[in-house]
Each structure stands twice: as C-alpha cells, then as structure tokens.
Design a protein around this motif. Structure first.
Motif, PDB file in Angstrom:
ATOM      1  N   SER A   1      -0.990  -1.433   0.566  1.00  0.00           N
ATOM      2  CA  SER A   1      -1.116  -0.059   0.796  1.00  0.00           C
ATOM      3  C   SER A   1      -0.578   0.598  -0.275  1.00  0.00           C
ATOM      4  O   SER A   1      -0.836   1.783  -0.859  1.00  0.00           O
ATOM      5  CB  SER A   1      -0.487   0.304   2.277  1.00  0.00           C
ATOM      6  OG  SER A   1       0.645   0.110   2.397  1.00  0.00           O
ATOM      7  N   LEU A   2       0.638   0.160  -0.780  1.00  0.00           N
ATOM      8  CA  LEU A   2       1.209   0.822  -1.806  1.00  0.00           C
ATOM      9  C   LEU A   2       0.450   0.873  -3.249  1.00  0.00           C
ATOM     10  O   LEU A   2       0.503   1.895  -3.852  1.00  0.00           O
ATOM     11  CB  LEU A   2       2.597   0.153  -2.181  1.00  0.00           C
ATOM     12  CG  LEU A   2       3.461   0.527  -3.598  1.00  0.00           C
ATOM     13  CD1 LEU A   2       4.043   1.998  -3.097  1.00  0.00           C
ATOM     14  CD2 LEU A   2       4.657  -0.377  -3.830  1.00  0.00           C
ATOM     15  N   GLN A   3      -0.518  -0.067  -3.441  1.00  0.00           N
ATOM     16  CA  GLN A   3      -1.285  -0.293  -4.580  1.00  0.00           C
ATOM     17  C   GLN A   3      -2.536   0.677  -4.412  1.00  0.00           C
ATOM     18  O   GLN A   3      -3.230   0.535  -5.246  1.00  0.00           O
ATOM     19  CB  GLN A   3      -1.334  -1.701  -4.936  1.00  0.00           C
ATOM     20  CG  GLN A   3      -0.200  -2.318  -5.333  1.00  0.00           C
ATOM     21  CD  GLN A   3      -0.329  -3.822  -5.479  1.00  0.00           C
ATOM     22  OE1 GLN A   3      -1.299  -4.488  -5.277  1.00  0.00           O
ATOM     23  NE2 GLN A   3       0.838  -4.552  -5.653  1.00  0.00           N
TER      24      GLN A   3
ATOM     25  N   GLN B   1      -2.557   5.960   2.999  1.00  0.00           N
ATOM     26  CA  GLN B   1      -0.919   6.128   3.050  1.00  0.00           C
ATOM     27  C   GLN B   1      -0.138   4.996   2.982  1.00  0.00           C
ATOM     28  O   GLN B   1      -0.542   4.038   3.498  1.00  0.00           O
ATOM     29  CB  GLN B   1      -0.503   7.030   4.447  1.00  0.00           C
ATOM     30  CG  GLN B   1       0.857   7.325   4.379  1.00  0.00           C
ATOM     31  CD  GLN B   1       1.195   8.135   5.631  1.00  0.00           C
ATOM     32  OE1 GLN B   1       0.287   8.358   6.346  1.00  0.00           O
ATOM     33  NE2 GLN B   1       2.464   8.512   5.777  1.00  0.00           N
ATOM     34  N   THR B   2       1.037   4.793   2.009  1.00  0.00           N
ATOM     35  CA  THR B   2       1.566   3.534   2.073  1.00  0.00           C
ATOM     36  C   THR B   2       2.112   3.394   3.540  1.00  0.00           C
ATOM     37  O   THR B   2       3.031   3.983   4.107  1.00  0.00           O
ATOM     38  CB  THR B   2       2.923   3.735   1.198  1.00  0.00           C
ATOM     39  OG1 THR B   2       2.192   4.047  -0.006  1.00  0.00           O
ATOM     40  CG2 THR B   2       3.722   2.498   1.010  1.00  0.00           C
ATOM     41  N   LYS B   3       2.064   1.942   3.919  1.00  0.00           N
ATOM     42  CA  LYS B   3       2.444   1.594   5.151  1.00  0.00           C
ATOM     43  C   LYS B   3       3.793   1.119   5.161  1.00  0.00           C
ATOM     44  O   LYS B   3       4.310   0.126   4.489  1.00  0.00           O
ATOM     45  CB  LYS B   3       1.721   0.586   5.900  1.00  0.00           C
ATOM     46  CG  LYS B   3       2.035   0.067   7.229  1.00  0.00           C
ATOM     47  CD  LYS B   3       0.862  -0.995   7.676  1.00  0.00           C
ATOM     48  CE  LYS B   3       1.207  -1.276   9.311  1.00  0.00           C
ATOM     49  NZ  LYS B   3       2.598  -1.955   9.340  1.00  0.00           N
TER      50      LYS B   3
ATOM     51  N   ASP C   1      -4.403   3.843  -3.807  1.00  0.00           N
ATOM     52  CA  ASP C   1      -4.131   5.330  -3.780  1.00  0.00           C
ATOM     53  C   ASP C   1      -4.940   6.169  -2.866  1.00  0.00           C
ATOM     54  O   ASP C   1      -4.736   7.341  -2.571  1.00  0.00           O
ATOM     55  CB  ASP C   1      -4.555   5.877  -5.154  1.00  0.00           C
ATOM     56  CG  ASP C   1      -3.558   5.435  -6.230  1.00  0.00           C
ATOM     57  OD1 ASP C   1      -2.756   5.098  -6.111  1.00  0.00           O
ATOM     58  OD2 ASP C   1      -4.093   5.316  -7.569  1.00  0.00           O
TER      59      ASP C   1
ATOM     60  N   ILE D   1       7.837  -2.412   2.959  1.00  0.00           N
ATOM     61  CA  ILE D   1       6.662  -1.918   2.299  1.00  0.00           C
ATOM     62  C   ILE D   1       5.645  -2.672   2.279  1.00  0.00           C
ATOM     63  O   ILE D   1       5.776  -3.880   1.751  1.00  0.00           O
ATOM     64  CB  ILE D   1       6.868  -1.035   0.982  1.00  0.00           C
ATOM     65  CG1 ILE D   1       8.117  -0.142   0.998  1.00  0.00           C
ATOM     66  CG2 ILE D   1       5.671  -0.416   0.369  1.00  0.00           C
ATOM     67  CD1 ILE D   1       8.477   0.548  -0.300  1.00  0.00           C
ATOM     68  N   ASP D   2       4.502  -2.411   2.904  1.00  0.00           N
ATOM     69  CA  ASP D   2       3.010  -3.200   2.786  1.00  0.00           C
ATOM     70  C   ASP D   2       2.667  -2.884   1.297  1.00  0.00           C
ATOM     71  O   ASP D   2       2.329  -1.914   0.896  1.00  0.00           O
ATOM     72  CB  ASP D   2       2.130  -2.555   3.845  1.00  0.00           C
ATOM     73  CG  ASP D   2       0.932  -3.363   3.709  1.00  0.00           C
ATOM     74  OD1 ASP D   2       0.683  -4.489   4.099  1.00  0.00           O
ATOM     75  OD2 ASP D   2      -0.065  -3.285   2.842  1.00  0.00           O
TER      76      ASP D   2
END
Length: 273
Positions: A59-61, A66-68, A63, A55-56
């Motif tokens: 991108s997760l943080q 899209q989470t990579k 909003d 998980i990148d």
C-alpha cells in the motif's frame, strides 16, 4: 492459514559479540520477523513492552490507495495488534504511566486491556509522537503538512511549534532542543530560545530514517549507514555504529537498544559480552 502463521517468527537468530556500538561489543538477536516495515519503535521501561507501527509496503508503494498501518505491542517477543485503531505512532509517558497512540482520527491512550481509548484532537491525522521524560508536554506531527504541535495533555490544549516548518522524524532532548528532518532532507536542530535552526553536516541527504533520545539524554539518529550522536554544541555528529542494512526504527532501554528494518526487529545487548 499456514502461510500466515509463518509470517511471524519470534527470536530466530542470535549473533556473537561482533557488533560494535559506542566502543562496546554487542550481540544481535532477531526478536521478530514479520511481513511489512516495522517503524516508530518506542520502549515502555515500566513493563518492557516494545511498541511499533507496521507499514504495509504494497500500500505504501501504491499512490492510489491509503497506506495501511497497524499499531503493535511486542511483549515477550510476541506481537499483539491493537485492533481498534488505525495507529501510526506511540509515545510513552513514564511520569504519568501512560502510553499515547497517534491515529488518523486523533490522540488515544492505551488501556489495561491493550485497547485504544480516545483522548483528544478528534478528526486530526497524527503521524508522529514524541514524549520527553521531563516534560508534561507531548509533541505531535499532523498530516498533511507535517507541522509540529505541542500538546498539553492535562488541559487538552495545543500550540504550533514555531520555527520548525515540518518534521518527518522528531526528537526533543531534556533541554527542549528539537531535532528533526523536514523537506530539505537534511537533519536539523532548533535550540531552545532560538529562531533559526542549525543543520548538521556529514550526514548524507535523505538518509535519516529514525531518531530518539536514549536513557542518558543523548539524541541518537539512525541513518542509512549507521547510528550517529547528535549534540547541541557541535554541528558534526559523532558516528557510534556502522550498519549493514537500512534502519526504519530505533529505541533504547538502558543498556539494550532495538533497531528495525524491512521485516525484522533486532535487539542489541552487551550483557553477554
């Protein structure tokens, strides 16, 4: 280019037998350091490949994007990216000698060239997979509601798993008891044949990070403060190990087990102890 090369450094650190799991001494080796959060660990015992999702965190943080996530194979301590899929999880089917891959566009299998090959459930966003060893069924969690479905991989049919409202982590033992964590942020189990789930006590709220079944059919939970043994006949879990980091994935291969955290995958072994 030089910066990118040093993001991946295999087998950089080994500790002595100072780690204790279930009353036994273990060594700990960092078999991979990599930029990102490795999670959804699963071992293929047929060839010792370790599958994981990376998980990148940036991108997760965020909003607004899209989470990579990328799907990897760790083979002989070297990561291999499965580059033709937006992978989110993997599951190993030992009986049929297959590896299933969850993606944002359906269910895939891994071919002999380490490429993803489409299987079923087109256009469905699958975020979690679990394959019990003694069953022909595959458990899948579908986004956005994180509902759990049971897939018959031979007949390409699926049914919703009733009485489990949602799951962010999921494991199923050989007796078809379902262990999961959902919106309540507490770990629960649904015993086969029952309609009301049971909540485990003693595990802090929102601390469960990963769950799996080991080679002895024991359900093992990785939480913020350590590893727990979850059993169907006791709502109080057994503490097996303390951890000094927050885990993100767990997998077992006989007497060895793997834990991941931010940027690292560890291998624990009792062989030299």
């Amino acid at each position: 280019m030089l910066f990118l090369i040093f993001l991946i450094i295999p087998a950089v650190y080994t500790s002595n037998c100072s780690h204790h799991y279930n009353g036994m001494d273990y060594t700990r080796t960092a078999i991979l350091t990599i930029k990102g959060l490795p999670t959804n660990l699963v071992v293929n015992p047929m060839n010792k490949d370790l599958h994981f999702t990376l998980i990148d965190l940036e991108s997760l943080q965020n909003d607004n994007v899209q989470t990579k996530m990328d799907q990897y194979i760790l083979r002989e301590n070297m990561p291999i990216k499965i580059d033709n899929i937006n992978g989110q999880a993997a599951a190993v089917d030992i009986k049929n000698e297959k590896v299933y891959l969850a993606s944002d566009d359906g269910l895939y299998t891994l071919n002999s060239s380490d490429k993803a090959q489409f299987l079923s459930n087109k256009d469905q966003d699958i975020v979690q997979l679990f394959k019990p060893n003694n069953s022909e069924e595959l458990y899948a969690v579908l986004f956005p509601d994180n509902e759990v479905y049971v897939i018959d991989v031979h007949n390409n049919e699926k049914r919703k798993l009733e009485n489990v409202p949602c799951a962010f982590i999921l494991a199923v033992d050989d007796d078809e008891n379902v262990f999961y964590e959902c919106d309540s942020k507490y770990v629960k189990m649904l015993l086969k044949g029952f309609q009301e789930p049971i909540e485990f006590v003693g595990i802090p709220k929102n601390s469960a990070r990963a769950i799996t079944v080991d080679n002895s059919n024991r359900v093992i939970l990785a939480a913020n403060d350590g590893l727990y043994w979850l059993t169907p006949n006791n709502i109080i879990p057994g503490k097996l190990m303390d951890l000094d980091y927050v885990p993100s994935g767990i997998a077992f291969n006989h007497d060895e087990f793997y834990l991941s955290t931010n940027g690292i995958i560890y291998k624990y072994s009792s062989e030299d102890c």
